[in-house]
Design a protein around this motif. Structure first.
Motif, PDB file in Angstrom:
ATOM      1  N   ALA A 150       0.843  -1.201   0.000  1.00 17.94           N
ATOM      2  CA  ALA A 150       0.000   0.000   0.000  1.00 17.94           C
ATOM      3  C   ALA A 150       0.877   1.249   0.000  1.00 17.94           C
ATOM      4  O   ALA A 150       1.982   1.256   0.543  1.00 17.94           O
ATOM      5  CB  ALA A 150      -0.913   0.005   1.222  1.00 17.94           C
ATOM      6  N   ALA A 151       0.382   2.330  -0.603  1.00 18.70           N
ATOM      7  CA  ALA A 151       1.164   3.572  -0.674  1.00 18.70           C
ATOM      8  C   ALA A 151       1.529   4.069   0.716  1.00 18.70           C
ATOM      9  O   ALA A 151       2.624   4.593   0.943  1.00 18.70           O
ATOM     10  CB  ALA A 151       0.371   4.632  -1.432  1.00 18.70           C
ATOM     11  N   ASN A 152       0.618   3.897   1.662  1.00 18.13           N
ATOM     12  CA  ASN A 152       0.875   4.266   3.053  1.00 18.13           C
ATOM     13  C   ASN A 152       0.459   3.085   3.919  1.00 18.13           C
ATOM     14  O   ASN A 152      -0.699   2.964   4.323  1.00 18.13           O
ATOM     15  CB  ASN A 152       0.078   5.524   3.429  1.00 18.13           C
ATOM     16  CG  ASN A 152       0.411   6.026   4.836  1.00 18.13           C
ATOM     17  OD1 ASN A 152       0.823   5.262   5.707  1.00 18.13           O
ATOM     18  ND2 ASN A 152       0.227   7.325   5.052  1.00 18.13           N
ATOM     19  N   GLU A 153       1.413   2.180   4.186  1.00 15.95           N
ATOM     20  CA  GLU A 153       1.072   0.962   4.915  1.00 15.95           C
ATOM     21  C   GLU A 153       0.618   1.260   6.340  1.00 15.95           C
ATOM     22  O   GLU A 153      -0.213   0.548   6.898  1.00 15.95           O
ATOM     23  CB  GLU A 153       2.256  -0.005   4.918  1.00 15.95           C
ATOM     24  CG  GLU A 153       2.530  -0.619   3.549  1.00 15.95           C
ATOM     25  CD  GLU A 153       3.548  -1.749   3.593  1.00 15.95           C
ATOM     26  OE1 GLU A 153       4.214  -1.918   4.633  1.00 15.95           O
ATOM     27  OE2 GLU A 153       3.653  -2.479   2.583  1.00 15.95           O
ATOM     28  N   GLY A 154       1.149   2.337   6.944  1.00 13.29           N
ATOM     29  CA  GLY A 154       0.729   2.706   8.288  1.00 13.29           C
ATOM     30  C   GLY A 154      -0.740   3.087   8.343  1.00 13.29           C
ATOM     31  O   GLY A 154      -1.476   2.668   9.240  1.00 13.29           O
ATOM     32  N   ALA A 155      -1.173   3.899   7.367  1.00 18.16           N
ATOM     33  CA  ALA A 155      -2.572   4.303   7.317  1.00 18.16           C
ATOM     34  C   ALA A 155      -3.473   3.107   7.043  1.00 18.16           C
ATOM     35  O   ALA A 155      -4.558   2.972   7.621  1.00 18.16           O
ATOM     36  CB  ALA A 155      -2.776   5.375   6.248  1.00 18.16           C
ATOM     37  N   ALA A 156      -3.015   2.225   6.156  1.00 17.07           N
ATOM     38  CA  ALA A 156      -3.799   1.035   5.837  1.00 17.07           C
ATOM     39  C   ALA A 156      -3.957   0.146   7.067  1.00 17.07           C
ATOM     40  O   ALA A 156      -5.050  -0.366   7.343  1.00 17.07           O
ATOM     41  CB  ALA A 156      -3.133   0.257   4.700  1.00 17.07           C
ATOM     42  N   GLN A 157      -2.886  -0.022   7.829  1.00 19.71           N
ATOM     43  CA  GLN A 157      -2.978  -0.852   9.022  1.00 19.71           C
ATOM     44  C   GLN A 157      -3.869  -0.207  10.067  1.00 19.71           C
ATOM     45  O   GLN A 157      -4.619  -0.900  10.772  1.00 19.71           O
ATOM     46  CB  GLN A 157      -1.601  -1.128   9.607  1.00 19.71           C
ATOM     47  CG  GLN A 157      -1.655  -2.097  10.787  1.00 19.71           C
ATOM     48  CD  GLN A 157      -0.316  -2.661  11.158  1.00 19.71           C
ATOM     49  OE1 GLN A 157       0.703  -2.332  10.572  1.00 19.71           O
ATOM     50  NE2 GLN A 157      -0.313  -3.546  12.151  1.00 19.71           N
ATOM     51  N   GLY A 158      -3.840   1.112  10.170  1.00 18.60           N
ATOM     52  CA  GLY A 158      -4.740   1.786  11.095  1.00 18.60           C
ATOM     53  C   GLY A 158      -6.197   1.511  10.755  1.00 18.60           C
ATOM     54  O   GLY A 158      -7.021   1.259  11.648  1.00 18.60           O
ATOM     55  N   ARG A 159      -6.515   1.548   9.471  1.00 17.04           N
ATOM     56  CA  ARG A 159      -7.906   1.280   9.054  1.00 17.04           C
ATOM     57  C   ARG A 159      -8.264  -0.173   9.288  1.00 17.04           C
ATOM     58  O   ARG A 159      -9.395  -0.475   9.719  1.00 17.04           O
ATOM     59  CB  ARG A 159      -8.065   1.635   7.562  1.00 17.04           C
ATOM     60  CG  ARG A 159      -9.485   1.420   7.036  1.00 17.04           C
ATOM     61  CD  ARG A 159     -10.470   2.378   7.690  1.00 17.04           C
ATOM     62  NE  ARG A 159     -11.843   2.155   7.241  1.00 17.04           N
ATOM     63  CZ  ARG A 159     -12.701   1.370   7.883  1.00 17.04           C
ATOM     64  NH1 ARG A 159     -12.354   0.753   9.003  1.00 17.04           N
ATOM     65  NH2 ARG A 159     -13.942   1.221   7.436  1.00 17.04           N
TER      66      ARG A 159
END
Length: 272
Positions: A150-159
């Protein structure tokens, strides 16, 4: 030997000597992704090296049992490994595909609950999930969300953390893997149950299991329970370590090796 994992060829040759001495009574059990096949950005891109398939083919001719225990569906795991003569436990033990079977045998505990996870996921805004880099994978009774790449793996994991909490409240069981969340019906299956089923055959009294993720710890524990109960004379838990591997993996392993190439070396040694 939990908490005291060893490394190096001398260590694994010593630990695995009882299996090599009598392969006819031995079970070789292995996870697939991250253990046989290097992790790929997308599951469909994964490949099992030909050398690994060749070693497993030889071992299947000599061992009491060779089996793959995978988070993939059993049919897909068989396709990826490419060997019909192995046993496959798919969907983390929710289905079993034995040599000669055309279709997997589902865990009876799933009866009437096969679509619970799919119905939950269908109720979410899939376009919104995709916008943060989450990819859905339909595995029948299990539904997975991946965020590797994902372009922003941190944001994806948060979701996906939010999805996991909602799934738990909805009566599903969230299970975490390497950059993947799996949603499944509560109860039944598990790699521990898969290992127990595979080792139930007569004449097996020694086993090795190799894995790289948290779900493999259940298989490790089941192997040790069987040894402590006297059903196995030797049981070896091999952790396939990497930068992404959970810390508990090394702690729970009898032996650790670096990546799928380390496990391949052991398979080829057993197959000599």
């Amino acid at each position: 030997m939990s908490g005291e994992s060893e490394t190096g060829e001398a260590a694994w040759a010593t630990l695995l000597a009882p299996l090599r001495e009598d392969l006819g009574r031995a079970a070789i059990l292995t996870d697939v992704d991250g253990t046989l096949a290097p992790i790929a950005e997308r599951a469909e891109e994964a490949r099992v090296p030909e050398r690994a398939s060749a070693a497993l083919r030889t071992l299947a001719e000599r061992c009491g049992l060779v089996g793959c225990v995978s988070g993939r569906q059993a049919i897909e795991a068989r396709r990826l490994v490419g060997l019909d003569q192995l046993a496959y436990a798919g969907n983390h033990g929710l289905e079993l595909l034995l040599p000669g079977d055309a279709e997997p045998r589902p865990d009876p505990s799933l009866s009437g609950r096969e679509v619970e996870a799919a119905e939950f996921l269908a109720g979410l805004d899939l376009e919104e999930l995709a916008s943060v880099g989450l990819r859905a994978e339909d595995k029948g009774p299990i539904q997975a969300l991946h965020w590797r790449g994902a372009a922003n793996e941190g944001a994806a994991q948060g979701r996906v953390n939010e999805v996991a909490r909602a799934a738990g409240k909805a009566g599903l069981e969230p299970r975490w893997g390497r950059k993947v969340l799996e949603l499944r019906p509560v109860g039944g299956g598990g790699k521990d149950a898969a290992v127990g089923s595979m080792l139930a055959g007569e004449g097996l009294d020694r086993a090795v299991y190799a894995g790289d993720d948290r779900t493999d710890l259940d298989a490790f524990r089941r192997l040790r329970e069987l040894r402590e109960a006297g059903e196995l004379s030797a049981a070896v838990c091999v952790g396939i370590v990497s930068a992404e591997a959970p810390a508990e993996l090394a702690e729970e392993s009898d032996l650790t090796v670096e990546g799928p190439s380390g496990w391949l070396a052991i398979l080829e040694w057993l197959a000599e």
